[in-house]
Design a protein around this motif. Sequence first.
Motif, PDB file in Angstrom:
ATOM      1  N   MET A  60      52.855 -46.992  -2.914  1.00  0.00           N
ATOM      2  CA  MET A  60      52.992 -47.842  -1.727  1.00  0.00           C
ATOM      3  C   MET A  60      51.623 -48.524  -1.415  1.00  0.00           C
ATOM      4  SD  MET A  60      54.332 -47.170   2.157  1.00  0.00           S
ATOM      5  CE  MET A  60      55.436 -45.819   1.498  1.00  0.00           C
ATOM      6  N   GLU A  61      51.491 -49.723  -1.491  1.00  0.00           N
ATOM      7  CA  GLU A  61      50.081 -50.680  -1.169  1.00  0.00           C
ATOM      8  C   GLU A  61      49.445 -49.740   0.233  1.00  0.00           C
ATOM      9  OE1 GLU A  61      48.569 -54.612  -1.031  1.00  0.00           O
ATOM     10  OE2 GLU A  61      50.214 -54.757  -2.671  1.00  0.00           O
ATOM     11  N   LEU A  62      48.040 -49.620   0.150  1.00  0.00           N
ATOM     12  CA  LEU A  62      47.441 -48.977   1.372  1.00  0.00           C
ATOM     13  C   LEU A  62      47.596 -49.849   2.609  1.00  0.00           C
ATOM     14  CD1 LEU A  62      44.013 -47.967   0.354  1.00  0.00           C
ATOM     15  CD2 LEU A  62      46.002 -46.605   0.819  1.00  0.00           C
ATOM     16  N   SER A  63      47.883 -51.201   2.362  1.00  0.00           N
ATOM     17  CA  SER A  63      47.733 -52.080   3.835  1.00  0.00           C
ATOM     18  C   SER A  63      49.264 -51.971   4.254  1.00  0.00           C
ATOM     19  CB  SER A  63      47.475 -53.513   3.366  1.00  0.00           C
ATOM     20  OG  SER A  63      48.127 -53.886   2.360  1.00  0.00           O
ATOM     21  N   LYS A 120      46.563 -51.639  17.255  1.00  0.00           N
ATOM     22  CA  LYS A 120      46.575 -53.037  17.600  1.00  0.00           C
ATOM     23  C   LYS A 120      45.488 -53.775  16.879  1.00  0.00           C
ATOM     24  CE  LYS A 120      49.033 -52.444  21.971  1.00  0.00           C
ATOM     25  NZ  LYS A 120      48.769 -50.950  22.213  1.00  0.00           N
ATOM     26  N   GLY A 121      45.981 -55.080  16.737  1.00  0.00           N
ATOM     27  CA  GLY A 121      45.169 -56.123  16.108  1.00  0.00           C
ATOM     28  C   GLY A 121      45.349 -56.456  14.573  1.00  0.00           C
ATOM     29  N   ARG A 122      44.724 -57.241  13.965  1.00  0.00           N
ATOM     30  CA  ARG A 122      44.965 -57.528  12.445  1.00  0.00           C
ATOM     31  C   ARG A 122      43.943 -56.666  11.645  1.00  0.00           C
ATOM     32  NH1 ARG A 122      44.629 -63.400   9.921  1.00  0.00           N
ATOM     33  NH2 ARG A 122      46.141 -63.910  11.461  1.00  0.00           N
ATOM     34  N   LEU A 123      44.533 -56.243  10.511  1.00  0.00           N
ATOM     35  CA  LEU A 123      43.725 -55.379   9.808  1.00  0.00           C
ATOM     36  C   LEU A 123      42.913 -56.713   8.805  1.00  0.00           C
ATOM     37  CD1 LEU A 123      43.330 -52.730   8.293  1.00  0.00           C
ATOM     38  CD2 LEU A 123      44.718 -53.267   6.600  1.00  0.00           C
ATOM     39  N   VAL A 124      41.445 -56.166   9.179  1.00  0.00           N
ATOM     40  CA  VAL A 124      40.587 -57.107   8.552  1.00  0.00           C
ATOM     41  C   VAL A 124      39.724 -56.617   7.278  1.00  0.00           C
ATOM     42  CG1 VAL A 124      40.395 -58.780  10.133  1.00  0.00           C
ATOM     43  CG2 VAL A 124      38.658 -56.901   9.884  1.00  0.00           C
ATOM     44  N   SER A 125      39.726 -55.014   7.225  1.00  0.00           N
ATOM     45  CA  SER A 125      39.095 -54.743   5.971  1.00  0.00           C
ATOM     46  C   SER A 125      39.388 -53.056   5.844  1.00  0.00           C
ATOM     47  CB  SER A 125      37.607 -54.756   6.478  1.00  0.00           C
ATOM     48  OG  SER A 125      36.938 -53.636   5.506  1.00  0.00           O
ATOM     49  N   LEU A 126      39.675 -52.811   4.488  1.00  0.00           N
ATOM     50  CA  LEU A 126      40.188 -51.261   4.423  1.00  0.00           C
ATOM     51  C   LEU A 126      39.507 -50.898   2.957  1.00  0.00           C
ATOM     52  CD1 LEU A 126      42.182 -48.991   4.874  1.00  0.00           C
ATOM     53  CD2 LEU A 126      43.877 -50.386   3.758  1.00  0.00           C
ATOM     54  N   GLN A 127      38.402 -50.076   3.409  1.00  0.00           N
ATOM     55  CA  GLN A 127      37.570 -49.605   2.197  1.00  0.00           C
ATOM     56  C   GLN A 127      37.365 -48.056   2.207  1.00  0.00           C
ATOM     57  OE1 GLN A 127      35.782 -51.651   0.256  1.00  0.00           O
ATOM     58  NE2 GLN A 127      36.840 -53.526   1.476  1.00  0.00           N
ATOM     59  N   PRO A 128      37.139 -47.619   1.070  1.00  0.00           N
ATOM     60  CA  PRO A 128      36.869 -46.067   0.796  1.00  0.00           C
ATOM     61  C   PRO A 128      35.867 -45.726   1.655  1.00  0.00           C
ATOM     62  CG  PRO A 128      36.929 -46.862  -1.315  1.00  0.00           C
ATOM     63  CD  PRO A 128      37.243 -48.243  -0.308  1.00  0.00           C
ATOM     64  N   PHE A 129      35.717 -44.447   2.242  1.00  0.00           N
ATOM     65  CA  PHE A 129      34.844 -44.057   3.081  1.00  0.00           C
ATOM     66  C   PHE A 129      34.241 -42.727   3.036  1.00  0.00           C
ATOM     67  CE2 PHE A 129      33.675 -43.239   7.875  1.00  0.00           C
ATOM     68  CZ  PHE A 129      32.742 -43.775   7.917  1.00  0.00           C
ATOM     69  N   GLY A 130      33.015 -42.311   3.229  1.00  0.00           N
ATOM     70  CA  GLY A 130      32.480 -41.159   3.184  1.00  0.00           C
ATOM     71  C   GLY A 130      32.418 -40.416   2.027  1.00  0.00           C
ATOM     72  N   PHE A 179      39.602 -43.574   3.821  1.00  0.00           N
ATOM     73  CA  PHE A 179      39.214 -44.970   3.943  1.00  0.00           C
ATOM     74  C   PHE A 179      38.860 -45.363   5.475  1.00  0.00           C
ATOM     75  CE2 PHE A 179      42.390 -44.045   0.786  1.00  0.00           C
ATOM     76  CZ  PHE A 179      42.005 -44.677  -0.203  1.00  0.00           C
ATOM     77  N   LEU A 180      38.177 -46.383   5.502  1.00  0.00           N
ATOM     78  CA  LEU A 180      38.087 -46.907   6.882  1.00  0.00           C
ATOM     79  C   LEU A 180      38.806 -48.466   7.103  1.00  0.00           C
ATOM     80  CD1 LEU A 180      36.092 -47.245   9.567  1.00  0.00           C
ATOM     81  CD2 LEU A 180      34.353 -48.434   8.119  1.00  0.00           C
ATOM     82  N   ALA A 181      39.406 -48.521   8.124  1.00  0.00           N
ATOM     83  CA  ALA A 181      40.087 -49.653   8.569  1.00  0.00           C
ATOM     84  C   ALA A 181      39.611 -50.244   9.519  1.00  0.00           C
ATOM     85  CB  ALA A 181      41.668 -49.080   8.483  1.00  0.00           C
ATOM     86  N   ILE A 182      39.497 -51.425   9.497  1.00  0.00           N
ATOM     87  CA  ILE A 182      38.811 -52.288  10.807  1.00  0.00           C
ATOM     88  C   ILE A 182      39.970 -53.380  11.017  1.00  0.00           C
ATOM     89  CG2 ILE A 182      37.031 -54.026  11.633  1.00  0.00           C
ATOM     90  CD1 ILE A 182      35.199 -52.557   9.441  1.00  0.00           C
ATOM     91  N   TYR A 183      40.243 -53.381  12.192  1.00  0.00           N
ATOM     92  CA  TYR A 183      41.165 -54.209  13.024  1.00  0.00           C
ATOM     93  C   TYR A 183      40.508 -54.987  14.077  1.00  0.00           C
ATOM     94  CZ  TYR A 183      45.169 -51.359  11.254  1.00  0.00           C
ATOM     95  OH  TYR A 183      46.078 -50.698  10.484  1.00  0.00           O
ATOM     96  N   ARG A 184      40.815 -56.299  13.901  1.00  0.00           N
ATOM     97  CA  ARG A 184      40.147 -57.171  15.009  1.00  0.00           C
ATOM     98  C   ARG A 184      41.443 -57.963  15.826  1.00  0.00           C
ATOM     99  NH1 ARG A 184      35.764 -59.317  11.519  1.00  0.00           N
ATOM    100  NH2 ARG A 184      34.430 -57.695  11.500  1.00  0.00           N
ATOM    101  N   ASN A 185      41.214 -58.251  17.220  1.00  0.00           N
ATOM    102  CA  ASN A 185      41.830 -59.105  17.880  1.00  0.00           C
ATOM    103  C   ASN A 185      41.175 -60.185  18.548  1.00  0.00           C
ATOM    104  OD1 ASN A 185      40.789 -57.775  20.153  1.00  0.00           O
ATOM    105  ND2 ASN A 185      42.516 -56.748  20.441  1.00  0.00           N
ATOM    106  N   THR A 186      41.349 -60.751  19.380  1.00  0.00           N
ATOM    107  CA  THR A 186      40.488 -62.017  20.085  1.00  0.00           C
ATOM    108  C   THR A 186      39.321 -61.488  20.848  1.00  0.00           C
ATOM    109  OG1 THR A 186      42.231 -62.280  21.804  1.00  0.00           O
ATOM    110  CG2 THR A 186      42.486 -63.875  19.809  1.00  0.00           C
ATOM    111  N   PHE A 187      39.563 -60.398  21.207  1.00  0.00           N
ATOM    112  CA  PHE A 187      38.454 -60.013  22.143  1.00  0.00           C
ATOM    113  C   PHE A 187      37.687 -58.674  21.615  1.00  0.00           C
ATOM    114  CE2 PHE A 187      41.020 -56.750  24.020  1.00  0.00           C
ATOM    115  CZ  PHE A 187      42.053 -57.326  23.814  1.00  0.00           C
ATOM    116  N   THR A 188      38.164 -57.889  20.605  1.00  0.00           N
ATOM    117  CA  THR A 188      37.466 -56.909  20.387  1.00  0.00           C
ATOM    118  C   THR A 188      37.896 -56.218  18.951  1.00  0.00           C
ATOM    119  OG1 THR A 188      36.662 -54.643  20.905  1.00  0.00           O
ATOM    120  CG2 THR A 188      38.906 -55.069  21.163  1.00  0.00           C
ATOM    121  N   GLU A 189      37.412 -55.132  18.491  1.00  0.00           N
ATOM    122  CA  GLU A 189      37.593 -54.780  17.132  1.00  0.00           C
ATOM    123  C   GLU A 189      37.709 -53.132  17.209  1.00  0.00           C
ATOM    124  OE1 GLU A 189      34.795 -55.441  13.888  1.00  0.00           O
ATOM    125  OE2 GLU A 189      34.148 -53.405  13.744  1.00  0.00           O
TER     126      GLU A 189
END
Length: 370
Positions: free
Chosen positions: A1-4, A13-23, A31-41
């Motif tokens: 299965m794809e990671l995303s 909550k929010g849109r996934l904007v980055s998913l990278q190996p971490f540590g 992996f570190l996943a970053i999500y954003r919405n209109t007012f925060t991350e």
Amino acid sequence: MELSILINKFNVKGRLVSLQPFGNGNINDTFLAIYRNTFTETQVILQRVNRNVFPKPEIIMANMHEITKHCHEKLEADAKSGTDDRVWQMPRIIKTKDAKDYVTDENGDVWRVITRIMSAHAFDVAQGPEHAMECGSALGHFHYLISDLDPTTVKDPLPGFHITSDYLAKYDATLKTKQAKALLGASMEAKRLAKFITERRKLALCLEKAEKKGELKKRMFHGDPKVNNIMIDDVTGKGTAMIDLDTVSPGLIHIDFGDALRSICNPAGEEETNLTKVVFDEDLATAFCKGYMKEAGTFMTDADREYLFDSIRLLPFELGLRFFQDYLAGNVYFKTTQPEQNLNRARVQFRLCESIEARERSIRGVLKKL
Ligand code: GN1
Ligand code: MG
């Protein structure tokens, strides 16, 4: 299965904007996943549990559920009382959209998502005495947090973990294999490490014997309190959380004490190739102990104190033995990027052990003053 696609099964909550190996963990894939919405991350940690190491990942997830439940209740009560000099933290499990603690993929691998402790970092090596002291406080506070966790709610995550006699038995069995014989035959350095182990086999049973005699008693322990599992607040420089809760279970707190010191007091780190740089740093040890005792000193009995030096000598020996056994077995446990990596990691731990032995009187002097 794809990671995303996989991470989309979790309730973030929010849109996934980055998913990278971490540590830099040696066991699980992180992996570190970053999500954003209109007012925060929102940043979260996605991990695949290593089934080779944890054959029953559902056990470690059930444990994590119990451990975090217990500790978060306590953390919140303490935060309300406002008596601590900081907000102590612990990651929590983020559930799937269908309210489960983890997802199993088509290969049978278990994936989980946990919160990231924000505005904080863990370091691969100690940054100096202040950092070492904060690592001590973080481990001491963690021991306080788990001290009244009911041991029957936690199942053994990894049978034989930190039982040195079991590692010795596994090593002996590996030595009999063709592959190990060939590796030993081909390398003077491997032979030297084998001799190092032979000379210390008896000493390696010190904590197990003390436990059998009833001098030391099992309590809840972390199991893997190395320096890069200790989060330090970016703003204040204070310890804020212990991460990597997979091995929290009943055990001797001496194992944690020794394991934290073997990692913190070796500023050269676990991957150093120049052995002359691997030295046990007593200033870092003194600072760590100060921080630890401030938080957990009241738990220490006289018998506990008697065995602190043994634990400091034992843990680098035990980890060196584990790395060396894995090298001889073909690198099946610890992640590696090159075939000699576990051999070199073993050399580092054994050099650290020698450095501790050479400083025994002085280290015992530090421990006496605690
Ligand atoms: C492993 O996953 P990580 O990197 O935090 C290992 C520890 C070792 C450590 C040495 C479950 O920890 O016991 O001390 O590598 N964890 C397990 O770097 O075996
Ligand atoms: Mg780990």
